[in-house]
Scaffold this active site. Structure first.
Site, PDB file in Angstrom:
ATOM      1  N   GLY A 292      -5.011   2.841  -0.139  1.00  0.00           N
ATOM      2  CA  GLY A 292      -4.844   1.440  -0.559  1.00  0.00           C
ATOM      3  C   GLY A 292      -5.478   0.487   0.437  1.00  0.00           C
ATOM      4  O   GLY A 292      -6.085  -0.524   0.070  1.00  0.00           O
TER       5      GLY A 292
ATOM      6  N   HIS B  16     -17.222  -5.829  -8.337  1.00  0.00           N
ATOM      7  CA  HIS B  16     -16.381  -5.662  -7.137  1.00  0.00           C
ATOM      8  C   HIS B  16     -16.857  -4.599  -6.159  1.00  0.00           C
ATOM      9  O   HIS B  16     -16.220  -4.363  -5.142  1.00  0.00           O
ATOM     10  CB  HIS B  16     -14.935  -5.360  -7.564  1.00  0.00           C
ATOM     11  CG  HIS B  16     -14.404  -6.346  -8.546  1.00  0.00           C
ATOM     12  ND1 HIS B  16     -14.489  -6.159  -9.911  1.00  0.00           N
ATOM     13  CD2 HIS B  16     -13.828  -7.563  -8.357  1.00  0.00           C
ATOM     14  CE1 HIS B  16     -13.972  -7.201 -10.521  1.00  0.00           C
ATOM     15  NE2 HIS B  16     -13.568  -8.074  -9.615  1.00  0.00           N
TER      16      HIS B  16
ATOM     17  N   GLY C 116      -1.928   7.861  -0.475  1.00  0.00           N
ATOM     18  CA  GLY C 116      -1.167   6.663  -0.145  1.00  0.00           C
ATOM     19  C   GLY C 116       0.183   6.970   0.456  1.00  0.00           C
ATOM     20  O   GLY C 116       0.434   8.082   0.923  1.00  0.00           O
ATOM     21  N   THR C 117       1.042   5.954   0.438  1.00  0.00           N
ATOM     22  CA  THR C 117       2.425   6.148   0.887  1.00  0.00           C
ATOM     23  C   THR C 117       3.344   5.903  -0.300  1.00  0.00           C
ATOM     24  O   THR C 117       2.959   5.248  -1.277  1.00  0.00           O
ATOM     25  CB  THR C 117       2.800   5.184   2.027  1.00  0.00           C
ATOM     26  OG1 THR C 117       2.583   3.850   1.580  1.00  0.00           O
ATOM     27  CG2 THR C 117       2.001   5.462   3.277  1.00  0.00           C
TER      28      THR C 117
ATOM     29  N   ASP D 201       9.105   5.616   3.480  1.00  0.00           N
ATOM     30  CA  ASP D 201      10.457   5.044   3.536  1.00  0.00           C
ATOM     31  C   ASP D 201      11.317   5.723   2.470  1.00  0.00           C
ATOM     32  O   ASP D 201      10.781   6.359   1.569  1.00  0.00           O
ATOM     33  CB  ASP D 201      10.418   3.524   3.303  1.00  0.00           C
ATOM     34  CG  ASP D 201       9.680   3.135   2.037  1.00  0.00           C
ATOM     35  OD1 ASP D 201       8.446   3.003   2.100  1.00  0.00           O
ATOM     36  OD2 ASP D 201      10.313   3.029   0.970  1.00  0.00           O
TER      37      ASP D 201
ATOM     38  N   ARG E 209     -15.026  -8.296  -0.829  1.00  0.00           N
ATOM     39  CA  ARG E 209     -13.590  -8.574  -0.669  1.00  0.00           C
ATOM     40  C   ARG E 209     -12.933  -7.749   0.439  1.00  0.00           C
ATOM     41  O   ARG E 209     -11.724  -7.476   0.376  1.00  0.00           O
ATOM     42  CB  ARG E 209     -12.832  -8.337  -1.981  1.00  0.00           C
ATOM     43  CG  ARG E 209     -13.120  -9.401  -3.009  1.00  0.00           C
ATOM     44  CD  ARG E 209     -12.374  -9.168  -4.291  1.00  0.00           C
ATOM     45  NE  ARG E 209     -12.762 -10.190  -5.251  1.00  0.00           N
ATOM     46  CZ  ARG E 209     -11.953 -11.119  -5.719  1.00  0.00           C
ATOM     47  NH1 ARG E 209     -10.700 -11.157  -5.353  1.00  0.00           N
ATOM     48  NH2 ARG E 209     -12.392 -12.022  -6.575  1.00  0.00           N
TER      49      ARG E 209
ATOM     50  N   GLU F  59       5.610   4.480  -6.032  1.00  0.00           N
ATOM     51  CA  GLU F  59       4.410   3.855  -5.456  1.00  0.00           C
ATOM     52  C   GLU F  59       3.937   2.837  -6.477  1.00  0.00           C
ATOM     53  O   GLU F  59       4.713   2.468  -7.355  1.00  0.00           O
ATOM     54  CB  GLU F  59       3.364   4.929  -5.118  1.00  0.00           C
ATOM     55  CG  GLU F  59       2.981   5.817  -6.289  1.00  0.00           C
ATOM     56  CD  GLU F  59       1.831   5.297  -7.107  1.00  0.00           C
ATOM     57  OE1 GLU F  59       0.731   5.157  -6.561  1.00  0.00           O
ATOM     58  OE2 GLU F  59       2.006   5.075  -8.329  1.00  0.00           O
TER      59      GLU F  59
HETATM   60  N1  HPA Z   1       8.016   1.040  -3.339  1.00  0.00           N
HETATM   61  C1  HPA Z   1       6.801   1.007  -3.874  1.00  0.00           C
HETATM   62  N2  HPA Z   1       5.736   1.483  -3.270  1.00  0.00           N
HETATM   63  C2  HPA Z   1       5.896   2.033  -2.065  1.00  0.00           C
HETATM   64  C3  HPA Z   1       7.138   2.105  -1.458  1.00  0.00           C
HETATM   65  C4  HPA Z   1       8.254   1.598  -2.137  1.00  0.00           C
HETATM   66  O1  HPA Z   1       9.395   1.650  -1.641  1.00  0.00           O
HETATM   67  N3  HPA Z   1       6.974   2.694  -0.256  1.00  0.00           N
HETATM   68  C5  HPA Z   1       5.669   2.977  -0.130  1.00  0.00           C
HETATM   69  N4  HPA Z   1       5.006   2.585  -1.221  1.00  0.00           N
END
Ligand code: HPA
Length: 239
Positions: A26, A10, A95-96, A211, A49, A186
């Protein structure tokens, strides 16, 4: 340590093309943005990819950035190949996450000292019990020092690595993750931390809150970009 032949299935890079320290967003376009915005002399080493990867320099230090895709299976593949194929030693997820506590606000930085999970990813290790995934203390300490020096708002603690972004409306049973002090959720760090632990290399995950599962708030694209840039300043200090 087990080694695998390069190029791996990969990652289409040759040995030596990837730095020992790799930043892992990500999103492939985030990897491209980081290389173009923060690194000098960045050279692309992967496009298999569309998982873009680049190696360049930050303050004279060689560092790579490569996307991982979403979820433990995807992170599992890329982190394994980086470690066992390319000899990477410091793997830093950027990441978020979704906040799971009231005091964890939109745009805050969360550092994952520990990772709890509902994923079966670690079944591959056939351990005789539950493994507590923890980050590299060295990377965490450097990140905390950098965040303090820059006066940033951050939280350090346990997070949830979930296999689900979307959940059916099921009745709550037992104790919630939030009751156990989980800061945020996450979807990739169990694979990263467990692969790193098994190989004896350093892993660390850091997020901006995109969020809130508590208030339902979400960040705008512009807010995500600003808070992401703040987190990047911390991440680059780890290189
Ligand atoms: N859930 C899972 N992963 C995430 C979220 C979430 O609400 N927000 C950002 N990454």
């Amino acid at each position: 340590m087990t080694t695998i032949k390069v190029p791996t299935p990969h990652i289409g890079a040759q040995l030596g093309e990837i730095a020992e320290t790799v930043l892992l967003p990500g999103d492939p376009l985030r990897a491209k943005y980081i290389a173009e915005t923060f690194l000098t002399d960045a050279v692309q080493f992967n496009s298999v990819r569309n998982i873009f990867g680049y190696t360049g320099y930050y303050n004279g230090k060689r560092v790579s950035v490569m996307a991982t895709g979403m979820g433990c299976p995807s992170m599992g593949i890329y982190s394994y190949e980086l470690i066992h194929g390319y000899g990477c030693k410091n793997l830093i997820r950027i990441g978020t996450c979704g906040a799971m506590q009231e005091h964890v606000k939109i745009r805050d930085v969360v550092m994952a000292m520990g990772v709890s999970t509902n994923s079966n990813y670690m079944d591959c290790f056939k351990l005789p019990g539950q493994f507590a995934c923890t980050c590299s203390f060295d990377l965490l300490r450097k990140a905390v020092d950098a965040a303090d020096a820059m006066g940033m708002r951050y939280h350090v603690g346990n997070i949830l690595c979930s296999d689900n972004f979307y959940h059916p409306e099921t009745p709550a049973t037992g104790v919630s993750w939030a009751d156990m002090g989980i800061l945020a959720c996450e979807m990739e760090s169990t694979a990263l931390y467990s692969n790193a632990a098994y190989a004896g290399v350093n892993a660390f995950s850091m997020f901006t809150v995109s969020d809130s599962l508590v208030t339902g708030e979400v960040t705008t694209a512009e807010e995500r970009q600003t808070s992401f840039t703040d987190m990047m300043k911390i991440a680059l200090e780890l290189a």
